[in-house]
Structures are given as C-alpha cells and as structure tokens.
Design an enzyme around this catalytic site. Structure first.
Site, short mmCIF file in Angstrom:
data_model
loop_
_atom_site.label_atom_id
_atom_site.label_comp_id
_atom_site.label_asym_id
_atom_site.label_seq_id
_atom_site.Cartn_x
_atom_site.Cartn_y
_atom_site.Cartn_z
N ASP A 18 15.79 24.71 17.49
CA ASP A 18 15.10 25.31 18.63
C ASP A 18 14.25 26.46 18.08
O ASP A 18 14.48 26.92 16.95
CB ASP A 18 16.14 25.80 19.64
CG ASP A 18 15.51 26.49 20.83
OD1 ASP A 18 14.49 25.99 21.35
OD2 ASP A 18 16.04 27.54 21.25
N ASP A 20 12.59 29.61 20.23
CA ASP A 20 12.88 30.90 20.84
C ASP A 20 14.38 31.12 20.94
O ASP A 20 15.11 30.31 21.51
CB ASP A 20 12.27 30.97 22.25
CG ASP A 20 10.76 30.79 22.23
OD1 ASP A 20 10.11 31.45 21.40
OD2 ASP A 20 10.23 29.99 23.02
N ASP A 176 20.35 27.73 20.81
CA ASP A 176 21.12 28.82 21.42
C ASP A 176 21.44 28.59 22.89
O ASP A 176 22.08 29.44 23.52
CB ASP A 176 20.36 30.14 21.27
CG ASP A 176 19.08 30.18 22.10
OD1 ASP A 176 18.26 29.24 21.97
OD2 ASP A 176 18.89 31.13 22.88
#
Length: 229
Positions: A18, A20, A176
């Site tokens: 991922d 961001d 996240d």
C-alpha cells in the site's frame, strides 16, 4: 504489540505495498489540502490527530472530517477540488516513513521485486514516484481508479502480480488498513499489517487475520520477519 511468529528465513520473491500509511507518510500534504479548503471558506483548520485515522479510508472520509456538517452528496461534490489542490501540494511535506528506504534497499539487494497497489488515484500516485526516486525501482503501480475494482476487492492485487509475471502466492502484500488484508486474503496472497500506519483507536489488527504484524519498517529489512510464500 508483538509480532506474529515468522515462518520464513528468506525474503519473498515479490512484495506489493500500500502507499499512504505504509510506504509514505502523506498525512501532512493531505492535512494542508483540507485546511486550504477550510481557509478558503473562512473555516478553522483541523488537526493532524483528527485526520490521521481516516487517511487510509480515502478522500471522502477526509472531507467528512473537515466538513462534518455536510451530507454525502455535498462531500462528494468537494472531491474534485480536494484532488486539484492536493495535486498542487503533493510531495511538498510528505516523505517515506523512517526505515522505508532501508527496507527497500534490503529487498532489492536480495533480488526481491516490489510494487505498489493503492486506492489513491493512479495519476496522483505516479506524481509521487519521481519525487522519491522510485520510478525505476517500482515494478508495478495500480491505483484506485486503474481498474474496475479497488481494494478490498482482490482484482488490483491479482493484476499487479500478473503484470510482474508471478503467481499471487509468490507475493506478500503489506498494508495498514483492514481493506488491505481483506484484498490480500481474497487474492490468496500472504499479508502483513504495517502497524505504523493510519489506524483509528477502534481498529484491532489482531482480528484482521493477517499472516504477520510488523511494528516498524526497518524490521522488514530482516528476512526472518517475512511470511513464507
């Protein structure tokens, strides 16, 4: 929070990340964008603490925090302005999380191919890569609007693996947010939770059923931390 017991002593063949909240601490640029919109309307700014928990969810949620009185249709109408302002500010404050460059160097030294699968619009993600010196290093980039589906649907991860030329089971996905882990599980791809990312206080990554939880990026410079593929 302790790490799950690792099951491999070698780096994976391929790692997908991922963006961001996993590779990039983009919260400062997004905060500046939201606050520029508020200032243009004579409104008080919001804080980084307010914004961080929703950054991984997407632009709509960011704007919902900045403009809590607006309904869904009104928030949707602000998204083009947010993206235009963010494009102008992108990379001005944001930087990789501490330890990310060390991790990427270790992966590359081991011959691991890596790429990015993000829900950020592809054109914005592509603007970031040259600012970080990642354009030639990143083997594949799939954005939230690249395909007909976005995470938590598995299609972006499956497509990234296909473009690199590996099976999904030869990849590990690191993210996240719970949607990252859901996408990886649906794709049949081992997954890791980046605990340094943008989680809210209500999130409990222990319930996400990832293969591994990792506390800091620099730990991924060690082959023994990675799940087996």
């Amino acid at each position: 929070m302790p790490l799950n017991e690792p099951s491999s002593n070698a780096f994976p063949r391929t790692v997908l990340f991922d963006l961001d909240g996993t590779l990039l601490d983009s919260a400062p640029d997004m905060l500046a964008t939201a606050n520029a919109m508020l200032a243009a309307r004579g409104r008080a700014p919001i804080t980084l603490a307010q914004l961080r928990p929703v950054i991984s969810i997407g632009t709509f949620r960011i704007l919902a925090v900045a403009f809590p009185e607006l309904d869904a249709a009104a928030i949707q109408g602000l998204i083009p302005e947010f993206l235009q302002r963010y494009e102008a500010l992108i990379g001005s404050v944001s930087k990789p999380f501490d330890g990310v460059e060390m991790m990427l160097d270790a992966l590359e030294c081991a011959g691991t191919v890596w790429g990015i699968v993000t829900n950020k619009p592809e054109f914005l993600a592509r603007l970031i890569l040259p600012l970080l010196g990642w354009t030639s290093r990143c083997a594949v980039l799939i954005g939230g609007d690249t395909l007909a589906e976005r995470k938590p649907h598995p299609l972006p991860l499956l497509t990234a693996a296909e473009r690199i030329g590996v099976m999904p089971t030869d990849c590990v996905y690191v993210g996240d947010d719970v949607s990252d882990i859901q996408a990886a599980r649906a794709a049949g791809m081992p997954s890791m939770v980046a605990l340094w990312g943008y989680r809210s206080h209500e999130d409990n990554p222990m319930t996400w059923q990832a293969d591994t939880l990792v506390e800091q990026p620099h730990l991924l410079s060690r082959p023994d931390v990675w799940p087996s593929t």
